[in-house]
Scaffold this motif. Structure first.
Motif, PDB file in Angstrom:
ATOM      1  N   SER A  53       3.427 -10.522  20.776  1.00  0.00           N
ATOM      2  CA  SER A  53       3.869 -10.458  19.391  1.00  0.00           C
ATOM      3  C   SER A  53       2.974 -11.411  18.612  1.00  0.00           C
ATOM      4  CB  SER A  53       5.334 -10.893  19.320  1.00  0.00           C
ATOM      5  OG  SER A  53       5.768 -10.974  17.987  1.00  0.00           O
ATOM      6  N   VAL A  54       2.151 -10.868  17.720  1.00  0.00           N
ATOM      7  CA  VAL A  54       1.125 -11.663  17.018  1.00  0.00           C
ATOM      8  C   VAL A  54       1.079 -11.250  15.544  1.00  0.00           C
ATOM      9  CG1 VAL A  54      -0.350 -12.008  19.062  1.00  0.00           C
ATOM     10  CG2 VAL A  54      -0.667  -9.965  17.647  1.00  0.00           C
ATOM     11  N   PRO A  55       0.475 -12.074  14.681  1.00  0.00           N
ATOM     12  CA  PRO A  55       0.300 -11.614  13.302  1.00  0.00           C
ATOM     13  C   PRO A  55      -0.453 -10.280  13.298  1.00  0.00           C
ATOM     14  CG  PRO A  55      -0.248 -13.938  13.480  1.00  0.00           C
ATOM     15  CD  PRO A  55      -0.044 -13.432  14.886  1.00  0.00           C
ATOM     16  N   LEU A  95      -5.303  -0.998   7.780  1.00  0.00           N
ATOM     17  CA  LEU A  95      -3.868  -1.301   7.665  1.00  0.00           C
ATOM     18  C   LEU A  95      -3.643  -2.476   6.718  1.00  0.00           C
ATOM     19  CD1 LEU A  95      -2.810  -0.755  11.394  1.00  0.00           C
ATOM     20  CD2 LEU A  95      -2.022   0.574   9.421  1.00  0.00           C
ATOM     21  N   GLY A  96      -4.554  -3.475   6.781  1.00  0.00           N
ATOM     22  CA  GLY A  96      -4.449  -4.612   5.868  1.00  0.00           C
ATOM     23  C   GLY A  96      -4.571  -4.174   4.415  1.00  0.00           C
ATOM     24  N   LEU A 107       1.184  -7.925  -5.375  1.00  0.00           N
ATOM     25  CA  LEU A 107       2.279  -8.208  -4.436  1.00  0.00           C
ATOM     26  C   LEU A 107       3.358  -9.043  -5.125  1.00  0.00           C
ATOM     27  CD1 LEU A 107       0.049  -9.244  -1.386  1.00  0.00           C
ATOM     28  CD2 LEU A 107       1.155  -7.035  -1.733  1.00  0.00           C
ATOM     29  N   LEU A 120      -2.676  -8.649  11.703  1.00  0.00           N
ATOM     30  CA  LEU A 120      -4.111  -8.424  11.525  1.00  0.00           C
ATOM     31  C   LEU A 120      -4.975  -9.197  12.520  1.00  0.00           C
ATOM     32  CD1 LEU A 120      -4.242  -8.214   7.629  1.00  0.00           C
ATOM     33  CD2 LEU A 120      -3.790  -6.427   9.317  1.00  0.00           C
ATOM     34  N   ARG A 147       9.903  -1.157  12.809  1.00  0.00           N
ATOM     35  CA  ARG A 147      10.299  -2.547  12.607  1.00  0.00           C
ATOM     36  C   ARG A 147       9.581  -3.308  11.471  1.00  0.00           C
ATOM     37  NH1 ARG A 147      10.483  -6.968  11.200  1.00  0.00           N
ATOM     38  NH2 ARG A 147      11.386  -8.772  12.211  1.00  0.00           N
ATOM     39  N   PRO A 148       8.239  -3.252  11.377  1.00  0.00           N
ATOM     40  CA  PRO A 148       7.591  -4.076  10.344  1.00  0.00           C
ATOM     41  C   PRO A 148       7.963  -3.651   8.923  1.00  0.00           C
ATOM     42  CG  PRO A 148       5.978  -3.258  11.917  1.00  0.00           C
ATOM     43  CD  PRO A 148       7.255  -2.542  12.196  1.00  0.00           C
ATOM     44  N   ARG A 193      -0.097 -10.256   3.779  1.00  0.00           N
ATOM     45  CA  ARG A 193       1.103 -10.105   2.956  1.00  0.00           C
ATOM     46  C   ARG A 193       2.139 -11.201   3.204  1.00  0.00           C
ATOM     47  NH1 ARG A 193       3.102  -5.018   4.549  1.00  0.00           N
ATOM     48  NH2 ARG A 193       1.238  -4.867   5.828  1.00  0.00           N
ATOM     49  N   ALA A 253      -3.888  -9.767   2.500  1.00  0.00           N
ATOM     50  CA  ALA A 253      -3.980  -8.772   3.563  1.00  0.00           C
ATOM     51  C   ALA A 253      -2.829  -8.956   4.555  1.00  0.00           C
ATOM     52  CB  ALA A 253      -5.319  -8.863   4.266  1.00  0.00           C
ATOM     53  N   GLY A 265      -1.538  -1.915   3.370  1.00  0.00           N
ATOM     54  CA  GLY A 265      -0.313  -2.704   3.270  1.00  0.00           C
ATOM     55  C   GLY A 265      -0.087  -3.285   1.890  1.00  0.00           C
ATOM     56  N   GLN A 266      -1.163  -3.422   1.134  1.00  0.00           N
ATOM     57  CA  GLN A 266      -1.026  -3.986  -0.215  1.00  0.00           C
ATOM     58  C   GLN A 266      -0.759  -2.916  -1.256  1.00  0.00           C
ATOM     59  OE1 GLN A 266      -4.243  -7.066  -0.914  1.00  0.00           O
ATOM     60  NE2 GLN A 266      -4.782  -6.367   1.122  1.00  0.00           N
ATOM     61  N   ASP A 302       8.507  10.367  -6.301  1.00  0.00           N
ATOM     62  CA  ASP A 302       9.834  10.142  -5.717  1.00  0.00           C
ATOM     63  C   ASP A 302      10.814   9.654  -6.776  1.00  0.00           C
ATOM     64  OD1 ASP A 302       8.522  10.674  -3.440  1.00  0.00           O
ATOM     65  OD2 ASP A 302       8.983   8.785  -2.417  1.00  0.00           O
ATOM     66  N   PRO A 305       4.071   4.946   1.746  1.00  0.00           N
ATOM     67  CA  PRO A 305       5.308   4.969   2.539  1.00  0.00           C
ATOM     68  C   PRO A 305       5.075   5.013   4.053  1.00  0.00           C
ATOM     69  CG  PRO A 305       4.902   7.140   1.602  1.00  0.00           C
ATOM     70  CD  PRO A 305       3.818   6.250   1.080  1.00  0.00           C
ATOM     71  N   TRP A 340       3.610  -1.435  15.774  1.00  0.00           N
ATOM     72  CA  TRP A 340       4.012  -2.281  14.647  1.00  0.00           C
ATOM     73  C   TRP A 340       2.814  -2.632  13.750  1.00  0.00           C
ATOM     74  CZ3 TRP A 340       7.861  -6.657  16.632  1.00  0.00           C
ATOM     75  CH2 TRP A 340       8.983  -6.050  17.203  1.00  0.00           C
ATOM     76  N   PRO A 346       1.515   0.683  -2.412  1.00  0.00           N
ATOM     77  CA  PRO A 346       2.807   1.315  -2.145  1.00  0.00           C
ATOM     78  C   PRO A 346       2.656   2.654  -1.409  1.00  0.00           C
ATOM     79  CG  PRO A 346       2.266   1.440  -4.503  1.00  0.00           C
ATOM     80  CD  PRO A 346       1.120   0.761  -3.826  1.00  0.00           C
ATOM     81  N   GLY A 360       9.618   9.283   3.576  1.00  0.00           N
ATOM     82  CA  GLY A 360      10.128   9.029   2.230  1.00  0.00           C
ATOM     83  C   GLY A 360      10.547  10.334   1.605  1.00  0.00           C
ATOM     84  N   ASP A 391       4.414 -16.847  12.791  1.00  0.00           N
ATOM     85  CA  ASP A 391       3.525 -16.034  11.960  1.00  0.00           C
ATOM     86  C   ASP A 391       3.577 -14.569  12.381  1.00  0.00           C
ATOM     87  OD1 ASP A 391       2.662 -18.221  10.490  1.00  0.00           O
ATOM     88  OD2 ASP A 391       1.158 -18.743  11.992  1.00  0.00           O
ATOM     89  N   ALA A 392       4.134 -14.315  13.570  1.00  0.00           N
ATOM     90  CA  ALA A 392       4.329 -12.935  14.017  1.00  0.00           C
ATOM     91  C   ALA A 392       5.693 -12.468  13.499  1.00  0.00           C
ATOM     92  CB  ALA A 392       4.257 -12.872  15.537  1.00  0.00           C
ATOM     93  N   LEU A 393       6.164 -11.315  13.963  1.00  0.00           N
ATOM     94  CA  LEU A 393       7.437 -10.805  13.429  1.00  0.00           C
ATOM     95  C   LEU A 393       8.647 -11.345  14.170  1.00  0.00           C
ATOM     96  CD1 LEU A 393       6.494  -7.122  12.530  1.00  0.00           C
ATOM     97  CD2 LEU A 393       6.918  -9.035  10.985  1.00  0.00           C
ATOM     98  N   SER A 438       6.011  11.578  -2.357  1.00  0.00           N
ATOM     99  CA  SER A 438       5.191  10.448  -1.962  1.00  0.00           C
ATOM    100  C   SER A 438       4.566  10.672  -0.586  1.00  0.00           C
ATOM    101  CB  SER A 438       6.032   9.173  -1.955  1.00  0.00           C
ATOM    102  OG  SER A 438       7.097   9.309  -1.050  1.00  0.00           O
TER     103      SER A 438
END
Ligand SMILES: Cc1cc2nc3c(=O)[nH]c(=O)nc-3n(C[C@@H](O)[C@H](O)[C@H](O)COP(=O)(O)OP(=O)(O)OC[C@H]3O[C@@H](n4cnc5c(N)ncnc54)[C@H](O)[C@@H]3O)c2cc1C
Ligand SMILES: Cc1cc2nc3c(=O)[nH]c(=O)nc-3n(C[C@H](O)[C@H](O)[C@H](O)COP(=O)(O)OP(=O)(O)OC[C@H]3O[C@@H](n4cnc5c(N)ncnc54)[C@H](O)[C@@H]3O)c2cc1C
Lengths: 359, 499
Positions: free
Chosen positions: A269-271, A200-201, B142, A273, A118-119, B120, B118, A204-205, B301, A209, A287, A207, A226, B197-199, A230
């Protein structure tokens, strides 16, 4: 295309019967409980009403892989949809949970749940392109369609995603589908949660996959998807031990041992990080941190406050634990839910009280 | 049928004493910038659809949320319609003012409030320009993905209100896929938050409903968007074809091979020549059609996919396939496409940009029908096409100073949109209905469907004060419009009272 992807004659169109049932219910003001495969009855508040079964209204209506679109009647089993996509080398990228063999296309859209991808890929609502629905005004309508872009009128199709059948009966839906990835690698690395969230933070910045990231308290689970190049390069860079891909199916379908814990199951369900949440019980992170499963006997208010303090919300997945499984809504938002419900379903016949007691 | 607001079919609007209303507004909000002199109102008479103009009663340019709230409260109290405006680049007359209404310009809310690398995301005010977000995010590697061709000028508030797209939306999605949270004011000036702020957020997906709602349901005051890591590399292939059909087939072949390009655009001969004259992008001017296919992602790729696509293009009958040799050439290939509208604008005093979408397989048929209509109406058409997602932009060339040409262009445009609906597409893929396509909405939706839209609108704005006359036609308008298109002696809305 030489392979047969689906049989257009398979299934049956019961929309005329369904429309007649709804019109009768409106005339008599008798509430209906809309049922797909009833695989998610546990989810949401119980509804005391006449069942309206979609299970007979089945069949894939069209599927053309080069258009990246599939259309099916609401009662079509998800399995059938997925089998057709599999033959076309494609997928529903939001990786929906099935919770058994009976889950239907309409139930999937109405429940609006998405799996581990999902994310990165998007949710069910992101992939719905069009719907046909029976409204509370006793009419059978079509919104959106089979095209990727369509901004004519309000986006009713996306509004129906996750509406749990409270705004109308979905009779047909079209989804954008995507080619399956050529290559997939799953990995595991032992690492504490905070460190995993930091990583993960950082990733995430870049590329990389990534298409799934989960953490069970001591181990970080990752999936890369992918093209060959990659995925192999990223796997080498991130490192870790090989993980069987079935982990993600078990996570999505709630078959991991974590879910056997007898305490109530909550979804926070939270931000992504958000620092590790301090509360009684066990947690399983999905997620990439944005969805946190909690097995806890803490009281609902504490769990809700914890989620709200992190700018998120909490849903109780175990039936009968709380009267309102969904986080209460802010006052103006609740009021607009009520006016929307009243305007679209004036006789209040669709799944009354399923989402919130007073909607 | 003229598209300017017509109280007879679009609904009566309340009239107030302008001087008294202005006076009240000035005394309640002494610091608010209000435009009321005729010469000051002039620049606000239209948006990007400049053929249609209306002078607003007043223009307000607030800088603070509280001012917007007070304006909304006063307008609600006096039943004065409010039309929101961002940067005014809209192409469907969505921000076309009303003589009896206030034009609420949100352009001064132009601060980027937060960039969280972070997490994003970027949190910005609604008047921030689309491109400014990507520029602010660039130092972190970004960017904000949806890139309408107007991105240097259009505002993120306008993007949310239109659910704007761009050349990269087949792969990266539309505005709706890239917005996490929106702060809004209701018609009564009440604050609310959609999304989170969540998904996701509990309850109905009001964020999805509001995205693309064209300023009809509330005023956007803050937007939180998703940021993506910039692809490591992007490469562009340019393929020339001696027929539009072959180019169309090539698009299907690429997708059938399991490749989702970052961008996949098509231009026909007239558009190619116009762009080449203007930008000197190096396009093959003899080609009947060109495809621009951008592949982006991780180096390895992209390299593989480029080879795959090249083979597919050649098999589909491309007369020439060129890979942009370097970044400068890649940018030049795109500049031709991104400037296609102004380039075509140089060929003719005026042009009218259509925005229909179709299932891709219908492309040859629809382009053929457009060519026939072009001959019938005696107006030239250049075709620019987001080929990957079936969004066509036929540009009809005309001269508004030649009597009857604007009307012919409108009628021609209307026919193209009806054709899109007939083949299973839509009258608008990204520019919105606004005022421009209000009549064609009657072709895309029946009266039951329109009634449900009105029910949605009434839930948020029961008095119909936000942007009246846009997006959803009244059933009366459709009855009149339908009366002009009688099919087999059958009126489309037989149950409605006639005017
Ligand atoms: C172990 C387990 C775990 C589960 N976890 C989850 C979970 O995490 N999230 C979750 O949502 N569910 C969960 N479920 C239950 C589940 O009941 C799903 O939401 C499912 O995909 C729905 O498919 P269905 O066809 O069975 O829908 P149903 O269960 O029949 O219906 C789901 C909801 O959608 C409505 N609905 C169904 N069809 C339509 C239609 N055509 N038009 C309008 N409304 C309709 C129903 O009224 C109901 O409110 C779980 C079930 C099990 C057994
Ligand atoms: C040369 C050119 C190229 C273009 N290319 C593209 C393209 O590739 N893709 C695309 O999608 N569009 C394109 N457009 C159209 C246009 O740029 C978009 O529709 C854009 O989203 C409009 O933004 P804006 O700020 O100019 O909004 P405006 O034109 O000011 O307003 C548009 C609509 O949004 C509403 N609105 C504006 N701000 C708010 C707010 N704060 N709250 C509530 N409602 C609000 C208005 O009422 C109106 O209905 C192009 C336009 C031009 C001139």
């Amino acid at each position: 295309m030489s392979t047969v992807l689906f049989d257009p004659a398979h299934g049956s169109d019961r929309s005329a019967d369904l429309l007649a049932r709804v019109q009768q219910a409106i005339a008599e003001r008798t509430p209906l409980f809309i049922r797909g495969g009833a695989s998610k009855t546990f989810y949401g508040r119980p509804v005391d009403a006449q069942p309206l079964d979609l299970a007979g209204h089945t069949g894939i209506v069209s599927y053309d892989p080069t258009e990246l679109v599939i259309t099916a009647r609401a009662g079509t089993p998800l399995r059938e949809l997925q089998a057709a996509l599999e033959r076309g080398g494609q997928m529903l990228a939001c990786e929906v949970p099935c919770f058994g063999d009976n889950a239907t296309v309409g139930g999937m859209l109405a429940a609006g749940l998405s799996g581990p991808r999902r994310p990165w890929a998007g949710s069910v609502r992101d992939f719905v392109l069009g719907t046909r629905m029976i409204s509370g005004l006793g009419t059978h309508l079509r919104f959106g369609g089979e095209v990727m872009k369509n901004v004519a009128g309000y986006d009713l199709s996306r509004l129906l995603a996750g509406s749990l059948g409270c705004l109308g009966v979905i009779t047909e839906a079209s989804f954008k589908v995507l080619p399956k990835y050529r290559c997939r690698v799953s990995l595991r690395q032992a690492m504490p949660l905070q460190m995993a969230l930091d990583k993960l933070g950082e990733w995430g910045q870049q590329p990389i996959p990534l298409t799934a990231a989960s953490h069970d308290g001591s181990t970080l689970y990752l999936r890369l998807e992918g093209n060959e190049g990659s995925v192999r390069a990223a796997a080498e860079r991130l490192g870790g031990d090989a993980l069987d891909d079935s982990y993600w199916d078990d996570l999505r379908e709630q078959r991991l041992a974590f879910f056997d814990d007898p305490r109530p199951l909550w979804r926070l369900s939270v931000p992504a990080l958000t620092a590790p949440l301090a509360i009684e019980g066990e947690q399983l992170i999905d997620w990439g941190g944005a969805q946190r499963w909690l097995k806890s006997s803490a009281d609902a208010d504490s769990i809700r406050q914890l989620a709200a303090a992190a700018n998120g919300h909490a849903t109780c997945f175990t039936p009968g634990v709380v009267d309102s499984p969904f986080q209460p809504l802010a006052a103006p938002i609740l009021r607009f839910h009520q006016t929307l419900k009243r305007n679209l379903d004036p006789q209040g016949i669709f799944n009354p009280g399923r989402q919130y007691a007073d909607v | 049928m003229n598209i300017l607001y017509d109280e007879r079919v679009d609904g009566a609007l309340h009239s107030v004493d302008r001087a008294e209303f202005l006076h009240t507004l000035q005394s309640r909000l002494p610091d608010l910038d209000i435009l009321h002199a005729a010469e000051d109102l002039k620049p606000y008479e239209c948006d990007g659809l400049s053929a249609y103009r209306t002078t607003p009663m007043l223009v307000v340019l607030p800088r603070h949320l509280e001012e917007v709230q007070s304006v909304l409260r006063l307008c609600h109290e006096r039943k004065v319609p409010v039309v929101a405006r961002g940067a005014g680049t809209g192409l469907s007359g969505g921000a076309l003012p009303l003589e009896k209404g206030v034009l609420l310009v949100m352009a001064r809310f132009n601060k980027i409030l937060e960039i969280d690398p972070a997490g994003r995301f970027a949190r910005v005010q609604p008047g921030v320009r689309n491109l400014a977000i990507s520029q602010a995010a660039a130092p972190h590697g970004l960017y904000y993905a949806p890139d309408p061709s107007s991105q240097i000028a259009c505002s993120i508030g306008g993007n949310v209100a239109e659910n704007a797209g761009g050349v990269h939306c087949l792969k990266y999605g539309l505005t709706v896929h890239n917005v996490l949270k929106v702060e809004m004011l209701s018609v009564e000036g009440e604050r609310m938050t959609l999304g989170s702020d969540a998904l996701d957020a509990p309850g109905f997906d009001l964020l999805a409903l509001f995205t693309g709602s064209e300023g009809m349901l509330g005023i956007i005051t803050e937007v939180t968007v998703k940021l993506l890591p910039k692809p490591q590399v992007a490469k562009v292939l340019l393929a020339a074809f001696d027929s539009v059909e072959k180019a169309g087939r090539a698009v299907g072949d690429i997708i059938a091979a399991g490749i989702i390009p970052g961008g996949l655009e098509m231009m026909d001969n007239l558009a190619i020549r116009a762009a080449e004259d203007f930008i000197h992008a190096g396009y093959p001017v003899e080609a009947e059609a060109i495809l621009l296919c951008e592949l982006d992602g991780v180096e390895a790729d992209v390299h593989d996919d480029c080879e795959r696509v090249r083979v597919l293009l050649e098999q589909a009958g491309a007369t020439e396939v060129r890979l942009a040799r370097d970044e400068a050439e890649r940018v030049r290939f795109w500049a031709g496409r991104k400037n296609a509208f102004p380039a075509v604008g140089r060929l003719s005093p005026d042009y009218y940009c259509m925005d229909g979408t179709i299932p891709r397989r219908e492309l040859p048929h629809v382009l053929g029908a457009i060519a026939d209509l072009s001959a019938e109406y005696n107006l030239r058409v250049a075709n620019v096409f987001h080929a990957g997602d079936g969004n066509m932009h036929p540009l009809i060339l005309f001269d508004a100073n030649t009597p009857g040409e604007l009307e012919r262009a409108e009628a021609f445009g209307g026919k193209i949109l009806e054709l899109c609906v007939k083949v299973g597409g839509s009258i608008t893929g990204e520019h919105g209905v606004g005022r421009e396509k209000i009549n064609q909405m009657c072709a895309q939706f029946n009266s039951d469907e329109l009634s449900l839209f009105h029910a949605v609108k009434a839930a948020f704005d029961p008095l119909g004060l936000l942007n009246p006359g846009k997006n959803i036609p009244t059933l009366h308008r459709c009855a009149e419009f339908g009366a002009m298109h009688v099919h087999h002696g059958q009126l489309p809305f037989p149950d409605l009272e006639r005017f």
